[in-house]
Design an enzyme around this catalytic site. Structure first.
Site, PDB file in Angstrom:
ATOM      1  N   HIS A  74      57.784 -41.517  45.715  1.00 40.04           N
ATOM      2  CA  HIS A  74      57.085 -42.773  45.552  1.00 40.04           C
ATOM      3  C   HIS A  74      55.603 -42.466  45.286  1.00 40.04           C
ATOM      4  O   HIS A  74      55.076 -42.837  44.266  1.00 40.04           O
ATOM      5  CB  HIS A  74      57.278 -43.661  46.787  1.00 40.04           C
ATOM      6  N   GLU A 132      50.567 -45.810  40.823  1.00 43.52           N
ATOM      7  CA  GLU A 132      50.362 -44.902  41.955  1.00 43.52           C
ATOM      8  C   GLU A 132      48.991 -44.240  41.868  1.00 43.52           C
ATOM      9  O   GLU A 132      48.309 -44.068  42.878  1.00 43.52           O
ATOM     10  CB  GLU A 132      51.471 -43.861  42.018  1.00 43.52           C
ATOM     11  N   HIS A 136      46.230 -45.764  44.514  1.00 43.75           N
ATOM     12  CA  HIS A 136      46.228 -44.894  45.687  1.00 43.75           C
ATOM     13  C   HIS A 136      45.369 -43.647  45.574  1.00 43.75           C
ATOM     14  O   HIS A 136      45.176 -42.958  46.551  1.00 43.75           O
ATOM     15  CB  HIS A 136      47.660 -44.458  46.001  1.00 43.75           C
TER      16      HIS A 136
END
Ligand SMILES: *[C@@H]1O[C@H](CO)[C@@H](O)[C@H](O)[C@H]1NC(C)=O
Ligand SMILES: *[C@@H]1O[C@H](CO)[C@@H](O)[C@H](O)[C@H]1NC(C)=O
Ligand SMILES: *[C@@H]1O[C@H](CO)[C@@H](O)[C@H](O)[C@H]1NC(C)=O
Length: 247
Positions: A74, A132, A136
């Protein structure tokens, strides 16, 4: 993807395979483990406030993604050491051309690996990777784009050391539509993989579908020393009767 995790990841890089001449900062102070002080400022060697780093994984079966005998990636998310987190911090680095950047950096093996193990449930890997990265990881402390490759490589390296499928299988926990498992057995198998630290175990409708491995890091997120720590997030799975569906 609906997850939003943030951003103050210290990503000073020491090496690039591109031969690019960017003046990357090298972390020279690995001394302080993240999450160990309440009044720190972020530096290239100290992740703050997102000092807990989570290597997060999926087990997707509806539809199935990735190899039948492996979980998939993930991401790597910073958490503020307490279960809370920030959102995207640097929109100027929210690149949408991750494949192009990795290709331009000569990271073809990394890209090939990601195409197999870091896959989007809807088949849109590029958008997933950009999400992502942008949510992040993008951080103002390093030169544009250069750190993209280091970030994706680091996540893949962590993932390769966290073979969830194998750790569960070694404890007799295998995908099987006619069996169910207890949370404590799953936790024991995964803690064993994670240096004794507890792991977040996520379920969807009582079926195992996510795991998050928590770390603190001394130094930066790319070449610092990762230390396994207990999960900050409580499992949403039932204590017993957990399903582990075959892909
Ligand atoms: C910081 O840690 C990295 C990774 O272990 C290591 O390569 C580097 O030499 C360390 N730097 C210092 C100053 O200790
Ligand atoms: C190393 O980093 C920590 C955390 O940022 C800081 O408190 C400490 O003063 C630094 N040490 C040196 C020698 O720079
Ligand atoms: C990626 O996109 C950025 C704009 O967001 C652009 O400046 C850069 O040239 C692109 N990189 C590659 C390798 O295509």
């Amino acid at each position: 993807m609906t997850f939003s995790r943030s951003s103050m990841l210290a990503l000073a890089a020491t090496a690039l395979v591109t031969g690019a001449s960017a003046q990357l900062k090298v972390c020279t102070n690995n001394s302080t483990l993240s999450c160990q002080s309440s009044s720190q400022a972020p530096t290239c060697c100290y992740n703050y406030p997102g000092g807990a780093l989570l290597q997060t994984q999926f087990w997707d079966t509806n539809p199935s993604t990735g190899p039948t005998d492996s979980w998939t990636i993930h991401g790597l998310w910073p958490d503020n050491c307490d279960g809370t987190y920030q959102s995207s911090c640097d929109s100027t680095r929210a690149y949408t051309n991750i494949s192009d950047i990795l290709t331009a950096q000569g990271r073809n093996d990394l890209l090939t690996y990601m195409q197999q193990y870091w896959v989007d449930i809807n088949g849109d890997d590029e958008t997933f990777w950009a999400h992502e990265w942008g949510k992040h990881a993008a951080t103002p402390t390093t030169p544009p784009q250069e750190e993209v490759g280091d970030f994706f490589q680091k996540v893949v390296d962590l993932f390769k050391g966290l073979d969830t499928y194998k750790a569960l299988a070694a404890a007799g926990i295998t995908p099987d539509s006619s069996k169910t498992y207890s949370l404590s057995d799953i936790q024991a198998a995964l803690s064993n993989l994670h240096g004794g630290a507890s792991v977040y175990i996520g379920c969807s409708s009582g079926s195992l579908n996510q795991v998050w491995y928590f770390y603190n890091v001394a130094g930066n997120a790319i070449d610092g020393q990762y230390q396994a720590v207990d999960t900050l997030t409580k499992s949403n799975c039932p204590n017993t009767g957990i399903q582990y569906a075959p892909k």
